[in-house]
Design a protein around this motif. Structure first.
Motif, short mmCIF file in Angstrom:
data_model
loop_
_atom_site.label_atom_id
_atom_site.label_comp_id
_atom_site.label_asym_id
_atom_site.label_seq_id
_atom_site.Cartn_x
_atom_site.Cartn_y
_atom_site.Cartn_z
N ALA A 1 0.77 -1.16 0.16
CA ALA A 1 0.01 -0.06 -0.06
C ALA A 1 0.84 1.29 0.25
O ALA A 1 1.99 1.15 0.49
CB ALA A 1 -0.91 0.11 1.29
N PHE A 2 0.35 2.45 -0.76
CA PHE A 2 0.87 3.77 -0.31
C PHE A 2 0.42 4.42 0.83
O PHE A 2 -1.04 4.19 0.80
CB PHE A 2 0.95 4.42 -1.61
N MET A 3 1.07 4.75 1.77
CA MET A 3 0.39 5.26 2.89
C MET A 3 1.03 6.85 3.16
O MET A 3 2.13 6.85 2.81
CB MET A 3 0.54 4.50 4.12
N VAL A 4 0.34 7.54 4.08
CA VAL A 4 0.97 8.74 4.55
C VAL A 4 1.79 8.49 5.43
O VAL A 4 1.55 7.72 6.54
CB VAL A 4 -0.23 10.02 5.09
N PRO A 5 3.09 9.28 5.46
CA PRO A 5 4.01 8.82 6.68
C PRO A 5 3.55 9.00 8.08
O PRO A 5 4.20 8.22 8.86
CB PRO A 5 5.12 9.97 6.15
N ALA A 6 2.85 10.05 8.50
CA ALA A 6 2.30 10.41 9.93
C ALA A 6 1.61 8.96 10.22
O ALA A 6 1.82 8.70 11.58
CB ALA A 6 1.27 11.49 9.79
N ILE A 7 0.95 8.35 9.34
CA ILE A 7 0.33 6.95 9.89
C ILE A 7 1.36 5.73 9.72
O ILE A 7 1.27 4.81 10.64
CB ILE A 7 -0.85 6.66 9.21
N ALA A 8 1.97 5.54 8.69
CA ALA A 8 2.90 4.50 8.10
C ALA A 8 4.08 4.50 9.26
O ALA A 8 4.54 3.27 9.52
CB ALA A 8 3.40 4.57 6.83
#
Length: 345
Positions: free
Chosen positions: A224-231
């Motif tokens: 998945a591509f995720m936003v860094p703040a969550i990943a």
């Protein structure tokens, strides 16, 4: 002599008041508005008055755009000496709140804080039901911050990005990837990557990134591509693995991750960004003042650190630069959406 001068000032004031009244009577309010636009000093002097400024965030409270908007609003209140009210108007991927601002009065008391989706991909995804045109109904003020996406895989995977692609090719159509919905930035980034890498992954949509993380830990999806703040918190805890970021060059918010563009896919980029806009027709004096004030705020050490804590790089811009960015990004992602034959109307 003193009385004579005071009298002259009073007469001038009365004449000025009568002149404005005459303009409104003879020319009508539309022409008076044009006259005020041609007199920016007068328009700027009247703004902001005793009214609160409403900053519309078309996403829920606690979301990344909401947190960043509140960080920006606090110092902007001090600069303008006026109260700023954050209003969350979520729905339809940010389109509802964006539409609200697009049709609001262009008086400087309604502003928009949004991500790129409602400005860039929404016009191609909602050709019939969007209800606004980002290019004609909104006045760009400034870019605020940018952040890459992170390509993540399950913790059991042991290898590089090239190894993952080789595995995906060997198991063509048998590996899954998650996104936060059809037409989302996370889906479009992966579809762009699939086309460039020549792999076939099955799309599985989820309600949000927390659900994607749970599915990846359970082994239901493989990427998945995720936003860094969550990943990144999940990566640091060892629950998932990161293979790279979608910026063209390495950035200081995630310095240990190498860009995909430097791992064999030159030019691959999928950046999330935040910006502030106003309804089209907002007096130029107001948007220019906002741009100047926001430029100082965005470049301040305090805001730089607050945004970095959310894995965003604080980057301001001129109004024209933001306008050009919107046009360029629309053209780029429209091609991906057309290839997918994707419509959300």
């Amino acid at each position: 002599m003193l009385r004579f001068r005071l009298a002259r000032v009073h007469i001038t004031s009365v004449r000025s008041s009568r002149f404005h009244h005459a303009c409104a009577t003879m020319l009508g309010l539309p022409l008076l508005a044009i006259w005020l636009l041609l007199n920016p000093i007068k328009a700027q002097a009247a703004w902001p008055s005793d009214r609160s400024i409403h900053l519309i965030v078309p996403f829920p409270a606690g979301s990344s755009p909401d947190l960043l908007a509140r960080a920006i609003a606090e110092p902007l209140e001090k600069k303008l000496s006026q109260n700023i009210v954050i209003e969350n108007k979520p729905g339809a991927g940010g389109n509802i709140g964006t539409r609200f601002v697009a049709h609001a009065a262009p008086d400087g008391y309604t502003l928009l804080y949004t991500i790129n989706g409602p400005l860039v991909t929404a016009p191609a995804l909602y050709k019939k039901t969007l209800g606004y045109n980002p290019r004609t109904d909104l006045a760009p003020i400034t870019l605020v911050a940018t952040s890459p996406n992170v390509l993540v895989v399950g913790k059991s995977f042991d290898g590089s990005l090239k190894d993952f692609i080789d595995q995906a090719k060997a198991k063509s159509g048998k590996l899954n990837y998650g996104s936060v919905g059809s037409g989302s930035a996370s889906q479009l980034a992966m579809e762009l990557f699939k086309s460039q890498a020549g792999v076939d992954l099955l799309h599985v949509p989820y309600a949000g990134f927390p659900q994607i993380t749970t599915a990846m830990i359970a082994g239901d999806i493989q990427a998945a591509f995720m936003v860094p703040a969550i990943a990144m918190p999940q990566v640091k805890s060892g629950k998932i693995k990161a293979l790279g970021v979608t910026s063209l060059t390495a950035i200081d918010t995630v310095p240990d991750l190498k860009p995909l563009a430097e791992q064999g896919w030159p030019g691959f980029e999928a950046i999330s960004w935040n910006a502030i806009l106003a309804p089209a027709g907002t007096p130029l004096a107001i948007t220019q003042k906002l741009q100047r004030d926001l430029a100082e705020i965005i470049s301040s050490d305090d805001i730089q650190q607050k945004l970095k804590a959310q894995y965003f790089s604080a980057i301001g811009s001129s109004s024209d630069e933001l306008r050009q960015l919107i046009v360029q990004e629309q053209a780029r992602w429209e091609k991906v959406i057309e290839q997918l034959q994707l419509s959300l109307d």
